[in-house]
Scaffold this motif. Structure first.
Motif, mmCIF file in Angstrom:
data_model
loop_
_atom_site.group_PDB
_atom_site.id
_atom_site.type_symbol
_atom_site.label_atom_id
_atom_site.label_comp_id
_atom_site.label_asym_id
_atom_site.label_seq_id
_atom_site.Cartn_x
_atom_site.Cartn_y
_atom_site.Cartn_z
ATOM 1 N N LEU A 145 6.451 -4.503 9.113
ATOM 2 C CA LEU A 145 6.174 -3.417 8.182
ATOM 3 C C LEU A 145 7.491 -2.968 7.552
ATOM 4 C CD1 LEU A 145 3.684 -1.263 10.294
ATOM 5 C CD2 LEU A 145 3.125 -2.980 8.566
ATOM 6 N N HIS A 146 7.491 -2.818 6.240
ATOM 7 C CA HIS A 146 8.688 -2.401 5.517
ATOM 8 C C HIS A 146 8.304 -1.215 4.626
ATOM 9 C CE1 HIS A 146 10.217 -6.476 6.408
ATOM 10 N NE2 HIS A 146 9.012 -6.874 6.084
ATOM 11 N N ASN A 147 9.276 -0.332 4.374
ATOM 12 C CA ASN A 147 9.040 0.697 3.368
ATOM 13 C C ASN A 147 10.143 0.610 2.321
ATOM 14 O OD1 ASN A 147 11.282 2.363 4.127
ATOM 15 N ND2 ASN A 147 10.063 3.267 5.754
ATOM 16 N N ASP A 148 9.989 1.338 1.232
ATOM 17 C CA ASP A 148 10.935 1.216 0.131
ATOM 18 C C ASP A 148 12.296 1.826 0.443
ATOM 19 O OD1 ASP A 148 9.976 3.787 0.096
ATOM 20 O OD2 ASP A 148 9.398 3.775 -1.997
ATOM 21 N N GLU A 149 12.446 2.437 1.613
ATOM 22 C CA GLU A 149 13.742 2.981 2.029
ATOM 23 C C GLU A 149 14.495 2.037 2.955
ATOM 24 O OE1 GLU A 149 12.859 6.788 3.680
ATOM 25 O OE2 GLU A 149 12.061 7.541 1.787
ATOM 26 N N SER A 170 0.843 -1.199 0.000
ATOM 27 C CA SER A 170 0.000 0.000 0.000
ATOM 28 C C SER A 170 0.874 1.242 0.000
ATOM 29 C CB SER A 170 -0.901 0.000 1.240
ATOM 30 O OG SER A 170 -1.705 1.156 1.271
ATOM 31 N N GLY A 171 0.301 2.331 -0.424
ATOM 32 C CA GLY A 171 0.992 3.608 -0.368
ATOM 33 C C GLY A 171 0.730 4.350 0.927
ATOM 34 N N ASP A 172 -0.152 3.800 1.758
ATOM 35 C CA ASP A 172 -0.571 4.470 2.993
ATOM 36 C C ASP A 172 -0.453 3.510 4.173
ATOM 37 O OD1 ASP A 172 -1.912 6.266 4.779
ATOM 38 O OD2 ASP A 172 -3.816 5.269 4.327
ATOM 39 N N THR A 173 0.301 3.900 5.197
ATOM 40 C CA THR A 173 0.483 3.019 6.356
ATOM 41 C C THR A 173 -0.815 2.796 7.127
ATOM 42 O OG1 THR A 173 1.201 4.853 7.749
ATOM 43 C CG2 THR A 173 2.915 3.550 6.662
ATOM 44 N N GLY A 174 -1.684 3.783 7.138
ATOM 45 C CA GLY A 174 -2.966 3.627 7.831
ATOM 46 C C GLY A 174 -3.798 2.522 7.209
ATOM 47 N N ASP A 191 -4.742 -1.174 8.837
ATOM 48 C CA ASP A 191 -6.150 -1.568 8.923
ATOM 49 C C ASP A 191 -6.375 -2.942 8.303
ATOM 50 O OD1 ASP A 191 -8.998 -1.112 9.415
ATOM 51 O OD2 ASP A 191 -9.136 -0.910 7.227
ATOM 52 N N VAL A 192 -5.810 -3.186 7.125
ATOM 53 C CA VAL A 192 -5.974 -4.486 6.467
ATOM 54 C C VAL A 192 -5.335 -5.595 7.301
ATOM 55 C CG1 VAL A 192 -5.363 -5.856 4.429
ATOM 56 C CG2 VAL A 192 -6.165 -3.506 4.145
ATOM 57 N N LEU A 193 -4.130 -5.350 7.809
ATOM 58 C CA LEU A 193 -3.465 -6.363 8.640
ATOM 59 C C LEU A 193 -4.273 -6.651 9.904
ATOM 60 C CD1 LEU A 193 0.278 -5.272 8.335
ATOM 61 C CD2 LEU A 193 -0.877 -7.112 7.106
ATOM 62 N N ASP A 194 -4.803 -5.625 10.540
ATOM 63 C CA ASP A 194 -5.627 -5.806 11.741
ATOM 64 C C ASP A 194 -6.865 -6.653 11.443
ATOM 65 O OD1 ASP A 194 -3.891 -4.270 13.256
ATOM 66 O OD2 ASP A 194 -5.146 -2.472 13.209
#
Length: 98
Positions: free
Chosen positions: A92-96, A60-64, A68-71
């Motif tokens: 949780l991972h980000n592209d950085e 996703s592009g949004d952590t929120g 929510d989906v993981l929860d």
């Protein structure tokens, strides 16, 4: 871009064969995929008939939204009467990330 993963360690109820195990695990995997549009598979314990590991990933592009989906996926698994949720690993991972 953010990627979230969940890994569930499950104890199955009164299961006496790998065929019975598949009859429980496959519908769970299919329902998670259908309801939440995530990548999901049985990822471990394939040779054990009373244990299962299910892994899933969401991009996703949004952590929120990701959280929510993981929860919701975690609540769905925890609410299944035919399995006991022994543990959940969330990452949780980000592209950085390196």
């Amino acid at each position: 871009m953010y990627v979230g993963t969940l890994s569930f360690d499950l104890l199955l109820g009164d299961v006496r064969s790998l065929k019975e195990k598949r009859s429980i695990v496959r519908p769970i995997v299919a329902e998670i995929h259908r309801k939440f549009a995530v990548s999901v598979a049985e990822t471990g314990g394939q040779d054990l008939y009373r244990r299962a590991e299910i892994g899933l990933a969401v991009v996703s592009g949004d952590t929120g939204h990701l959280t929510d989906v993981l929860d919701r996926c975690e609540r769905m698994i925890a609410g299944r009467p035919e399995v006991e949720l022994l543990s959940v690993r969330r990452r949780l991972h980000n592209d950085e990330d390196d």
